[in-house]
Design an enzyme around this catalytic site. Structure first.
Site, PDB file in Angstrom:
ATOM      1  N   GLU A 130      -8.366  -1.730  14.071  1.00 17.36           N
ATOM      2  CA  GLU A 130      -8.868  -2.624  13.025  1.00 17.36           C
ATOM      3  C   GLU A 130      -7.783  -3.628  12.657  1.00 17.36           C
ATOM      4  OE1 GLU A 130      -9.997  -0.812   9.143  1.00 17.36           O
ATOM      5  OE2 GLU A 130      -9.025  -2.627   8.389  1.00 17.36           O
TER       6      GLU A 130
ATOM      7  N   GLU B 107       0.808   4.011   1.174  1.00 18.13           N
ATOM      8  CA  GLU B 107       0.098   4.780   2.192  1.00 18.13           C
ATOM      9  C   GLU B 107       1.097   5.733   2.829  1.00 18.13           C
ATOM     10  OE1 GLU B 107      -3.826   3.509   4.276  1.00 18.13           O
ATOM     11  OE2 GLU B 107      -2.320   1.980   4.045  1.00 18.13           O
TER      12      GLU B 107
ATOM     13  N   ARG C 281       0.520   1.952  13.019  1.00 18.53           N
ATOM     14  CA  ARG C 281      -0.238   0.817  12.477  1.00 18.53           C
ATOM     15  C   ARG C 281      -0.151   0.686  10.959  1.00 18.53           C
ATOM     16  NH1 ARG C 281      -6.280   2.195  14.064  1.00 18.53           N
ATOM     17  NH2 ARG C 281      -5.325   2.559  16.080  1.00 18.53           N
ATOM     18  N   HIS C 282       0.443   1.646  10.293  1.00 22.79           N
ATOM     19  CA  HIS C 282       0.538   1.581   8.830  1.00 22.79           C
ATOM     20  C   HIS C 282       1.956   1.337   8.364  1.00 22.79           C
ATOM     21  CE1 HIS C 282      -3.281   3.916   9.155  1.00 22.79           C
ATOM     22  NE2 HIS C 282      -3.600   3.090   8.174  1.00 22.79           N
TER      23      HIS C 282
ATOM     24  N   ARG D  27      -0.604  -6.733  12.413  1.00 21.19           N
ATOM     25  CA  ARG D  27      -1.488  -5.997  13.332  1.00 21.19           C
ATOM     26  C   ARG D  27      -2.090  -6.941  14.356  1.00 21.19           C
ATOM     27  NH1 ARG D  27      -5.293  -1.511  10.448  1.00 21.19           N
ATOM     28  NH2 ARG D  27      -3.657  -0.343   9.386  1.00 21.19           N
TER      29      ARG D  27
ATOM     30  N   ARG E 162       0.855  -1.196   0.000  1.00 23.80           N
ATOM     31  CA  ARG E 162       0.000   0.000   0.000  1.00 23.80           C
ATOM     32  C   ARG E 162       0.888   1.242   0.000  1.00 23.80           C
ATOM     33  NH1 ARG E 162      -5.463  -1.658   2.177  1.00 23.80           N
ATOM     34  NH2 ARG E 162      -5.397  -3.851   1.588  1.00 23.80           N
TER      35      ARG E 162
ATOM     36  N   SER F 245     -10.888  -6.608   7.613  1.00 21.82           N
ATOM     37  CA  SER F 245     -12.143  -6.204   6.955  1.00 21.82           C
ATOM     38  C   SER F 245     -12.612  -7.386   6.144  1.00 21.82           C
ATOM     39  CB  SER F 245     -11.938  -5.085   5.949  1.00 21.82           C
ATOM     40  OG  SER F 245     -11.450  -3.955   6.547  1.00 21.82           O
TER      41      SER F 245
HETATM   42  P1  AMO Z   1      -8.405  -3.761   4.060  1.00 24.30           P
HETATM   43  O1  AMO Z   1      -7.943  -2.736   3.099  1.00 24.30           O
HETATM   44  O2  AMO Z   1      -9.226  -3.299   5.215  1.00 24.30           O
HETATM   45  O3  AMO Z   1      -9.274  -4.871   3.331  1.00 24.30           O
HETATM   46  O4  AMO Z   1      -7.138  -4.551   4.602  1.00 24.30           O
HETATM   47  C1  AMO Z   1      -7.308  -5.706   5.390  1.00 24.30           C
HETATM   48  C2  AMO Z   1      -6.404  -5.666   6.607  1.00 24.30           C
HETATM   49  O5  AMO Z   1      -5.049  -5.521   6.209  1.00 24.30           O
HETATM   50  C3  AMO Z   1      -4.330  -4.794   7.175  1.00 24.30           C
HETATM   51  N1  AMO Z   1      -3.749  -3.581   6.571  1.00 24.30           N
HETATM   52  C4  AMO Z   1      -2.560  -3.045   6.927  1.00 24.30           C
HETATM   53  N2  AMO Z   1      -1.648  -3.416   7.826  1.00 24.30           N
HETATM   54  C5  AMO Z   1      -0.530  -2.673   7.955  1.00 24.30           C
HETATM   55  N3  AMO Z   1      -0.292  -1.559   7.220  1.00 24.30           N
HETATM   56  C6  AMO Z   1      -1.189  -1.136   6.276  1.00 24.30           C
HETATM   57  N4  AMO Z   1      -0.944  -0.046   5.539  1.00 24.30           N
HETATM   58  C7  AMO Z   1      -2.387  -1.907   6.096  1.00 24.30           C
HETATM   59  N5  AMO Z   1      -3.477  -1.783   5.294  1.00 24.30           N
HETATM   60  C8  AMO Z   1      -4.285  -2.809   5.598  1.00 24.30           C
HETATM   61  C9  AMO Z   1      -5.305  -4.424   8.253  1.00 24.30           C
HETATM   62  C10 AMO Z   1      -6.626  -4.485   7.520  1.00 24.30           C
HETATM   63  O6  AMO Z   1      -7.706  -4.709   8.389  1.00 24.30           O
HETATM   64  N6  AMO Z   1      -9.659  -6.886   0.354  1.00 24.30           N
HETATM   65  C11 AMO Z   1     -10.031  -6.426   1.673  1.00 24.30           C
HETATM   66  C12 AMO Z   1     -10.288  -7.575   2.619  1.00 24.30           C
HETATM   67  C13 AMO Z   1     -11.495  -8.418   2.257  1.00 24.30           C
HETATM   68  O7  AMO Z   1     -12.609  -7.836   2.179  1.00 24.30           O
HETATM   69  O8  AMO Z   1     -11.349  -9.625   2.040  1.00 24.30           O
HETATM   70  C14 AMO Z   1      -8.912  -5.533   2.213  1.00 24.30           C
HETATM   71  O9  AMO Z   1      -7.805  -5.536   1.734  1.00 24.30           O
HETATM   72  O10 AMO Z   1      -5.223  -5.403   9.270  1.00 24.30           O
END
Ligand code: AMO
Length: 435
Positions: free
Chosen positions: A358, A215, A221-222, A409, A213, A361
């Site tokens: 979180e 991001e 957490r990211h 996480r 990502r 998802s």
């Molecule tokens: P989502 O975008 O919520 O859902 O990502 C799912 C989980 O991935 C983790 N996560 C991260 N962990 C660390 N750093 C990040 N930048 C980061 N971004 C996400 C989190 C998050 O809850 N395709 C959907 C899932 C689905 O519906 O099956 C998805 O990617 O723990």
């Protein structure tokens, strides 16, 4: 002669002569006697050198080596009531495998607090601390437990591409790469592929793989690369089937960590509690209310955000719940692949939060081609870009749903660690591309 040079913790009285290898953690010279503490992956062992009893040359060279030098030592095992292991070794010979430069970039046993950046810049040294290394022993166990739990439930482990022509989780966080002159993207999640597989007849799949990502946020957490544990399952009646599957899998994994990871938990001085089931199902509006009662001023449709999630976590922890689902999100707040809840402004999507953060998802997917393409158009997506995905919906797609869990996480929340980077060997974030 017992050769024991990978695991000093198994050395015991009566072993006679043994050979052990490791890093010199500490040397104490008390005049007539010196002690060298040798460390390997499993613990430490004491080398005792009474000046009068060991060869003077060996004494002089072994007791003056720099901290963290690597040696292989052969000696006699003696019982001792002064050491944790109940034994010590009186060295008779040793080989210097590699001498550590001085000064060290950071200490291994010193009690001083070292900045996270210094630790990550010198991760090889940071990982020499047993409590830091234990996180990765537990992470490895977690991956094994997840694999077992999923295979026990008839899920097939799959690998989907990490370079692709389009992303599923919004354009803003796509990493663009040059693919032989054509634009391509690093996978943000295996979303499109795990769904395509549902139309193949492999009706339960899971994957644990890197997700990327772009991001640009510096939070605890990211990160820009994490391991996503994804599950996707067909023939569901509702997203409740997906949520209870997650509860089941979590239960197996967390119980396994407690039981089979006891040694590593002890090294970290931690215990893990097994979340109470069923995990409460809160609605998004419940959470907004809690967050606003806690001092925020969020409006309907707003993201709960880090602060909102934290407040909800505190309320739930007072009620004795570490894990809880959040459901009934506004449909426009969730991705295009989620099924809308007809006649309401909501959708069949959930988040799973652990102690105010979180960790997952998921939801029920829109499996009906016409409804899916209509939703994509409303999201301003060009269906041409997703033709490879949409084809799988045109020729027979079962009802299905699934989830994505960020395993780092999850692990840091279970272990009450302050930062997702604690569970990543070499984290990637906007300011960290090396080591
Ligand atoms: P989502 O975008 O919520 O859902 O990502 C799912 C989980 O991935 C983790 N996560 C991260 N962990 C660390 N750093 C990040 N930048 C980061 N971004 C996400 C989190 C998050 O809850 N395709 C959907 C899932 C689905 O519906 O099956 C998805 O990617 O723990």
């Amino acid at each position: 002669m017992a050769v024991n040079n990978r695991d000093s913790s198994t050395v015991k009285a009566g072993d006679g002569t043994v050979t052990v290898s490791g890093w010199i953690q500490e040397t104490r010279n008390l005049g007539g006697i010196s002690f060298v503490i040798l460390r390997d992956r499993h613990g430490t062992i004491q080398l005792t050198l009474p000046k009068k009893k060991v060869d003077p040359e060996l004494f002089a060279s072994l007791t003056t080596l720099s901290r963290e030098s690597v040696v292989t030592v052969t000696g006699e095992v003696k019982e001792s009531n002064q050491t944790d292991l109940g034994v010590e070794i009186i060295p008779s010979s040793f080989t210097l495998e590699s001498e550590a430069a001085v000064p060290l970039p950071m200490g291994v046993v010193d009690k001083v607090n070292v900045e996270m950046d210094t630790r990550l810049n010198n991760r090889f040294m940071d990982l020499r601390k047993p409590e830091v290394r234990a996180v990765f022993e537990l992470k490895s166990l977690m991956v094994r437990l997840i694999t077992e739990a999923m295979e026990d439930r008839d899920f097939v482990q799959v690998n989907t591409p990490k370079i692709g022509a389009s992303g599923a989780e919004g354009g803003a966080t796509l990493f663009k790469v040059d693919y032989f002159g054509k634009p391509a993207y690093l996978a943000q999640s295996p979303q499109l592929y795990k769904q395509i597989l549902m139309s193949s007849g492999l009706d339960r799949v899971f994957e644990m793989a890197p997700a990327f990502r772009a991001e640009n946020s510096n939070t605890n957490r990211h990160v820009t690369e994490f391991i996503s544990f994804d599950g996707e399952m067909s023939w569901i009646e509702s997203m409740e089937d997906v949520m209870s599957m997650i509860e089941d899998v979590m239960d197996s994994v967390i119980t396994g960590l407690k039981e089979r990871g006891a040694k590593w938990l002890k090294a970290m001085d931690k215990d893990i509690s097994i979340p109470k089931r069923p995990y409460p199902r809160l609605t998004y509006s419940d959470c907004l209310e809690m967050a606003n009662a806690g001092g925020l001023s969020l409006k309907d449709g707003d993201d709960l955000g880090i602060e909102g999630e934290k407040i909800v976590g505190e309320v739930m922890s007072q009620k004795g719940y570490d894990m809880y689902f959040i459901t009934e999100y506004p449909e426009e707040a969730k991705p295009f692949y989620i099924m809308e809840k007809d006649g309401t402004p909501y959708c069949y999507s959930f988040d799973l939060d652990c102690k105010g953060q979180e960790i997952s998802s998921g939801g029920q997917r829109e499996h009906r081609y016409d409804r899916l393409t209509a939703r994509m158009q409303r999201f301003d997506l060009d269906t041409e870009d997703f033709a490879f995905y949409l084809d799988a919906f045109r020729y027979g797609m079962p009802p299905h749903g699934g989830w994505g869990i960020g395993i780092e996480r999850l692990l840091v929340k279970l272990l009450d660690l302050p930062n997702v980077r604690e569970a990543i060997l070499f984290p990637r974030d906007p300011s960290r591309l090396s080591p």
